[in-house]
Write a protein that holds these residues in place. Sequence first.
Motif, PDB file in Angstrom:
ATOM      1  N   THR A 174      37.856  23.533   9.410  1.00 15.39           N
ATOM      2  CA  THR A 174      36.723  22.987  10.156  1.00 15.39           C
ATOM      3  C   THR A 174      36.560  23.772  11.559  1.00 15.39           C
ATOM      4  O   THR A 174      35.616  24.363  11.813  1.00 15.39           O
ATOM      5  N   MET A 175      37.492  23.486  12.190  1.00 18.79           N
ATOM      6  CA  MET A 175      37.768  23.901  13.632  1.00 18.79           C
ATOM      7  C   MET A 175      37.579  25.399  13.784  1.00 18.79           C
ATOM      8  O   MET A 175      37.216  25.910  14.601  1.00 18.79           O
ATOM      9  N   MET A 228      34.243  26.714  13.176  1.00 17.03           N
ATOM     10  CA  MET A 228      33.380  26.353  14.316  1.00 17.03           C
ATOM     11  C   MET A 228      33.563  27.097  15.741  1.00 17.03           C
ATOM     12  O   MET A 228      32.773  27.685  16.043  1.00 17.03           O
ATOM     13  N   ASP A 241      35.210  29.889  15.378  1.00 13.47           N
ATOM     14  CA  ASP A 241      34.997  31.128  15.230  1.00 13.47           C
ATOM     15  C   ASP A 241      36.430  31.993  15.653  1.00 13.47           C
ATOM     16  O   ASP A 241      36.531  33.095  15.939  1.00 13.47           O
ATOM     17  N   ILE A 260      35.193  22.607  22.023  1.00 11.24           N
ATOM     18  CA  ILE A 260      34.146  22.643  21.158  1.00 11.24           C
ATOM     19  C   ILE A 260      32.841  22.932  22.156  1.00 11.24           C
ATOM     20  O   ILE A 260      32.104  23.819  21.758  1.00 11.24           O
ATOM     21  N   LEU A 291      30.497  26.429  22.207  1.00  9.84           N
ATOM     22  CA  LEU A 291      29.198  26.373  21.704  1.00  9.84           C
ATOM     23  C   LEU A 291      28.360  26.996  22.896  1.00  9.84           C
ATOM     24  O   LEU A 291      27.437  27.835  22.552  1.00  9.84           O
ATOM     25  N   LYS A 324      24.222  20.530  16.784  1.00 10.43           N
ATOM     26  CA  LYS A 324      24.683  21.928  16.155  1.00 10.43           C
ATOM     27  C   LYS A 324      26.401  21.538  15.622  1.00 10.43           C
ATOM     28  O   LYS A 324      26.520  22.239  14.524  1.00 10.43           O
ATOM     29  N   VAL A 325      26.971  20.705  16.269  1.00  7.30           N
ATOM     30  CA  VAL A 325      28.428  20.486  15.551  1.00  7.30           C
ATOM     31  C   VAL A 325      28.339  19.979  14.185  1.00  7.30           C
ATOM     32  O   VAL A 325      29.000  20.112  13.445  1.00  7.30           O
ATOM     33  N   LEU A 362      27.218  22.787  11.979  1.00  6.43           N
ATOM     34  CA  LEU A 362      28.391  23.677  11.652  1.00  6.43           C
ATOM     35  C   LEU A 362      29.451  23.280  10.825  1.00  6.43           C
ATOM     36  O   LEU A 362      30.085  23.818  10.185  1.00  6.43           O
ATOM     37  N   THR A 363      29.695  21.644  10.812  1.00  3.92           N
ATOM     38  CA  THR A 363      30.669  21.235  10.398  1.00  3.92           C
ATOM     39  C   THR A 363      30.513  20.340   8.871  1.00  3.92           C
ATOM     40  O   THR A 363      31.062  19.599   8.440  1.00  3.92           O
TER      41      THR A 363
END
Lengths: 112, 112
Positions: A100-101, A104, A106, B14, B18, B33-34, B37-38
């Motif tokens: 997941t990380m 996120m 990238d 994180i 972002l 957003k988090v 994205l997850t």
Amino acid sequence: MYSSELIKGTLKTIVLKLLSQTNQMYGYEITQKVKELTSDRIQITEGALYPTLHALEKEGFVTTEIVNIGKRVRKYYTLTPKGKLKATEKVNEFAEFIDTMKFMLDIKHQIS
Amino acid sequence: MYSSELIKGTLKTIVLKLLSQTNQMYGYEITQKVKELTSDRIQITEGALYPTLHALEKEGFVTTEIVNIGKRVRKYYTLTPKGKLKATEKVNEFAEFIDTMKFMLDIKHQIS
DNA sequence: AATGATACATAATATTATTATGCATAAGAA
DNA sequence: TTCTTATGCATAATAATATTATGTATCATT
């Protein structure tokens, strides 16, 4: 050395995994094994480790056995069946968390 | 949802990442957003986010701009050059941390 | 009119770690 | 032989970071 906040929350996972691989370990041995496996990149402090081990025992994930080495004492920790399940669970969860990380943040794939 | 202790220590990383991708975001937008994205696996709480954003500002990694949307207020955060460097640094550090942990926890490679 | 979403923020509390301290034995260097 | 380093346990004081709860307020939808 990684900035300390990264290691936070992973200590239980590390300890459970090591115990699941080696059957029986004592506290100091765990700190050395982590140092060795990570080429000194992760250093477990005693002030973090011992309370964690005590918590694992309280939760029924490990049992302990005190062994005398000469006049010194070692406290060996062994996973219970419940602890073995927990170890697998925690490692799997961490593996998913990593994916997941990576997505996120990238972070690109590396051969490993 | 991951057990909360895993997320600990990664929040700054994180947020910085972002912001480095999107140039300008406001707090609530970051939480959404988090989540997106997850796929809801990571939920940032406001009690954690806002103090972190304030800390980033205090450290000089972001600047803020307050924008009125009708009668409501949004506080937009933008990375400073120093913040951009920090973002890269934190992501790289986390990537290395992942590799170390994967090795130690014997987590096998997955196509990602 | 009530509810849920948007949007900020802080206080009380909990968790988890660092740092410091304490005790004690064993081994090796000066 | 004395001092330092390593081994081995443990806990207390403190710090960092998060959760949970609370507070204020606007906006959209039912």
